[in-house]
Design an enzyme around this catalytic site. Structure first.
Site, mmCIF file in Angstrom:
data_model
loop_
_atom_site.group_PDB
_atom_site.id
_atom_site.type_symbol
_atom_site.label_atom_id
_atom_site.label_comp_id
_atom_site.label_asym_id
_atom_site.label_seq_id
_atom_site.Cartn_x
_atom_site.Cartn_y
_atom_site.Cartn_z
ATOM 1 N N HIS A 265 -60.797 -29.243 5.639
ATOM 2 C CA HIS A 265 -60.499 -28.207 6.631
ATOM 3 C C HIS A 265 -59.831 -28.867 7.822
ATOM 4 O O HIS A 265 -60.200 -29.988 8.185
ATOM 5 C CB HIS A 265 -61.796 -27.512 7.073
ATOM 6 C CG HIS A 265 -61.556 -26.186 7.702
ATOM 7 N ND1 HIS A 265 -61.180 -26.065 9.010
ATOM 8 C CD2 HIS A 265 -61.600 -24.937 7.180
ATOM 9 C CE1 HIS A 265 -61.020 -24.775 9.282
ATOM 10 N NE2 HIS A 265 -61.253 -24.065 8.178
ATOM 11 N N ASP A 319 -64.440 -21.496 1.181
ATOM 12 C CA ASP A 319 -64.007 -21.004 -0.130
ATOM 13 C C ASP A 319 -64.769 -21.620 -1.289
ATOM 14 O O ASP A 319 -64.635 -21.170 -2.419
ATOM 15 C CB ASP A 319 -62.505 -21.268 -0.313
ATOM 16 C CG ASP A 319 -61.672 -20.372 0.587
ATOM 17 O OD1 ASP A 319 -62.062 -19.212 0.754
ATOM 18 O OD2 ASP A 319 -60.658 -20.840 1.124
HETATM 19 N N1 CMC Z 1 -59.073 -32.775 -1.605
HETATM 20 C C1 CMC Z 1 -58.722 -34.089 -1.507
HETATM 21 N N2 CMC Z 1 -58.236 -34.653 -0.388
HETATM 22 C C2 CMC Z 1 -58.109 -33.850 0.668
HETATM 23 C C3 CMC Z 1 -58.469 -32.488 0.641
HETATM 24 C C4 CMC Z 1 -58.964 -31.962 -0.558
HETATM 25 N N3 CMC Z 1 -59.311 -30.688 -0.660
HETATM 26 N N4 CMC Z 1 -58.214 -31.940 1.839
HETATM 27 C C5 CMC Z 1 -57.716 -32.917 2.602
HETATM 28 N N5 CMC Z 1 -57.662 -34.087 1.900
HETATM 29 C C6 CMC Z 1 -57.177 -35.386 2.389
HETATM 30 C C7 CMC Z 1 -55.662 -35.429 2.304
HETATM 31 O O1 CMC Z 1 -55.213 -35.936 1.064
HETATM 32 C C8 CMC Z 1 -55.329 -36.328 3.453
HETATM 33 O O2 CMC Z 1 -55.583 -37.657 3.069
HETATM 34 P P1 CMC Z 1 -54.654 -38.864 3.608
HETATM 35 O O3 CMC Z 1 -54.821 -38.877 5.096
HETATM 36 O O4 CMC Z 1 -55.210 -40.076 2.937
HETATM 37 O O5 CMC Z 1 -53.255 -38.535 3.191
HETATM 38 C C9 CMC Z 1 -56.366 -35.969 4.520
HETATM 39 O O6 CMC Z 1 -57.495 -35.482 3.770
HETATM 40 C C10 CMC Z 1 -55.895 -34.875 5.473
HETATM 41 O O7 CMC Z 1 -55.428 -33.778 4.686
HETATM 42 P P2 CMC Z 1 -54.339 -32.748 5.168
HETATM 43 O O8 CMC Z 1 -53.819 -32.003 3.987
HETATM 44 O O9 CMC Z 1 -53.355 -33.445 6.045
HETATM 45 O O10 CMC Z 1 -55.237 -31.797 6.070
HETATM 46 P P3 CMC Z 1 -54.787 -30.411 6.688
HETATM 47 O O11 CMC Z 1 -55.620 -30.232 7.897
HETATM 48 O O12 CMC Z 1 -53.315 -30.329 6.837
HETATM 49 O O13 CMC Z 1 -55.175 -29.358 5.543
HETATM 50 C C11 CMC Z 1 -56.434 -27.934 4.167
HETATM 51 C C12 CMC Z 1 -56.347 -28.644 5.531
HETATM 52 C C13 CMC Z 1 -57.583 -26.945 4.192
HETATM 53 C C14 CMC Z 1 -55.128 -27.178 3.908
HETATM 54 C C15 CMC Z 1 -56.665 -29.017 3.095
HETATM 55 O O14 CMC Z 1 -57.920 -29.639 3.299
HETATM 56 C C16 CMC Z 1 -56.586 -28.431 1.686
HETATM 57 O O15 CMC Z 1 -55.478 -28.289 1.148
HETATM 58 N N6 CMC Z 1 -57.770 -28.107 1.033
HETATM 59 C C17 CMC Z 1 -57.771 -27.526 -0.286
HETATM 60 C C18 CMC Z 1 -57.436 -26.048 -0.222
HETATM 61 C C19 CMC Z 1 -58.565 -25.244 0.389
HETATM 62 O O16 CMC Z 1 -59.724 -25.383 0.026
HETATM 63 N N7 CMC Z 1 -58.191 -24.367 1.329
HETATM 64 C C20 CMC Z 1 -59.139 -23.482 2.016
HETATM 65 C C21 CMC Z 1 -59.215 -23.845 3.458
HETATM 66 S S1 CMC Z 1 -60.629 -23.142 4.308
HETATM 67 C C22 CMC Z 1 -60.365 -21.451 4.388
HETATM 68 C C23 CMC Z 1 -59.070 -21.041 4.921
HETATM 69 O O17 CMC Z 1 -58.583 -21.526 5.941
HETATM 70 O O18 CMC Z 1 -58.526 -20.134 4.299
#
Ligand code: CMC
Length: 382
Positions: A265, A319
């Site tokens: 998140h 989720d």
């Molecule tokens: N699985 C594996 N690694 C992850 C995940 C995950 N679900 N989420 C983040 N990371 C890692 C990512 O690879 C990155 O690592 P590094 O710094 O080594 O490259 C680091 O954590 C930061 O990730 P990010 O994608 O830059 O983080 P963000 O803040 O841009 O994205 C997010 C947040 C929710 C989009 C992302 O965590 C994600 O894609 N999660 C999976 C989809 C999901 O469950 N979405 C629902 C979000 S909660 C409800 C909502 O808002 O609707």
């Protein structure tokens, strides 16, 4: 120094950039705190109902008994949708995603309630009531059409959550199921400046109508990185299939930089407090209805992800357990994200109202990375 020159560093995803001042909800992502209008969400999940919470979010304070009764009665009265909207929905491909159907139908409400009078409190109140009342009916109607059936009309004797479950099956839900579903709606009702709310605020800032505001938010919520993740969690658990496959699945995701759905998140660096409550609800349903192999898989997955990625602050988000709860309630997977929309419309409308009160159109800037004075190459030379 102008506002445009004060912030010159580009932040991908606008991370950490305040988009507004708001008194609607508060999140502390390191302590795992979430409050709606200052009230801890855990309290609302225990003591309030979704409609009472929606009232709190939109009008800024808890309703007294009369106010709640009036609001609930008005919402009940406006649940039905016009036959022309139903007929329009019948023309949608039944195989289409219900979020696309909902986005189109929400926008279509603007055709029927077109008077735009954003300075008229009565117009605002009616728009709030209509959107909260009609969105569940539209979701349920498209679901029935997708099954090849006629929509089931709202049941006047059932309250908000029970009525939605009824419109999916034409059966009155068990009281525990209706209660749990109502709590799920409360948990999803609002969450500061998440992506769909931001989208709603940007659209609201143009002073367009509230139906367009909600339609743009629905379109944003549909994506797999936002509300669409709850559907993907179940597909992922199906793909994993067996407890023994959990560790290799997680290792494979990490090796290929693939996101594990339902984890991570932008704001929370600990387990999402909503995930904790949803997990308890899933457990309650399992106690009532018997075990579910996907719940056991989910527990194992949480353990392994925490072990491997906890240092990065990757924990279950809202989720992760919601799909398991909906599955136990017998709700089809394609409706998981529309249910998120049914709940989040309360937050979108609260932010719409807040935006209108202090409106300035959103018009950010950019860091230009293209060329200047580029030559126009004639077609024959390209
Ligand atoms: N699985 C594996 N690694 C992850 C995940 C995950 N679900 N989420 C983040 N990371 C890692 C990512 O690879 C990155 O690592 P590094 O710094 O080594 O490259 C680091 O954590 C930061 O990730 P990010 O994608 O830059 O983080 P963000 O803040 O841009 O994205 C997010 C947040 C929710 C989009 C992302 O965590 C994600 O894609 N999660 C999976 C989809 C999901 O469950 N979405 C629902 C979000 S909660 C409800 C909502 O808002 O609707």
């Amino acid at each position: 120094m102008t506002a445009a020159t004060k912030i010159c560093e580009y932040q991908p995803g606008l991370e950490g950039i305040p988009a507004t001042k708001s008194s609607i909800s508060y999140v502390d992502g390191t302590k795992g705190i979430i409050e709606y209008r200052g009230i801890p969400l855990e309290q609302l999940a225990k003591k309030s109902s979704f409609l009472e919470t929606a009232y709190l979010l939109i009008w800024g304070q808890l309703p007294n008994e009369t106010q709640l009764e009036e609001f609930a009665t008005e919402v009940r009265f406006h649940r039905r949708i016009k036959y022309r909207i139903r007929d329009m929905m019948k023309c949608f491909p039944e195989t289409g995603h219900p979020m696309d159907a909902l986005q189109t139908s929400a926008a279509a409400l603007g055709l029927f309630y077109s008077r735009r009078a954003l300075d008229d409190p009565e117009y605002i109140r009616k728009a709030v009531v209509r959107l909260i009342a009609k969105i569940p009916t539209m979701v349920a109607a498209f679901h029935q059409m997708h099954l090849g059936h006629d929509p089931i009309q709202p049941h006047d004797s059932l309250d908000y959550a029970a009525n939605f479950l009824y419109m999916l099956t034409e059966k009155r839900p068990h009281a525990l199921e209706a209660k749990i579903f109502d709590v799920c709606l409360t948990l999803h009702a609002e969450h500061t400046i998440n992506t769909s709310t931001f989208s709603a605020m940007v659209t609201a800032s143009t002073l367009t109508d509230p139906y367009a505001v909600v339609a743009s938010a629905v379109g944003t919520l549909a994506g797999p990185l936002h509300g669409g993740a709850n559907e993907e969690v179940l597909s992922m658990l199906e793909e994993i299939g067996l407890i023994d496959n959990v560790l290799p699945y997680v290792e494979e995701c990490i090796a290929h930089k693939k996101k594990i759905m339902g984890f991570g998140h932008r704001v929370y660096k600990v387990k999402d407090p909503r995930a904790k409550i949803l997990q308890e609800l899933a457990q309650q349903l399992l106690n009532e209805k018997g075990c579910d192999k996907y719940y056991d898989l989910a527990l194992e997955l949480e353990k392994v992800v925490e072990d491997k990625l906890g240092v990065k602050g990757i924990y279950p988000n809202v989720d992760f357990y919601s799909g398991l709860v909906y599955r136990k309630l017998g709700i089809p997977r394609k409706l998981f994200t529309p249910i998120f929309a049914i709940a989040r419309v309360a937050g979108w409308l609260a932010h719409w109202k807040e935006q209108l009160a202090v409106n300035r159109i959103f018009r950010p800037t950019q860091v230009y990375t293209g060329e200047h004075n580029a030559p126009y190459i004639p077609m024959a030379e390209r």
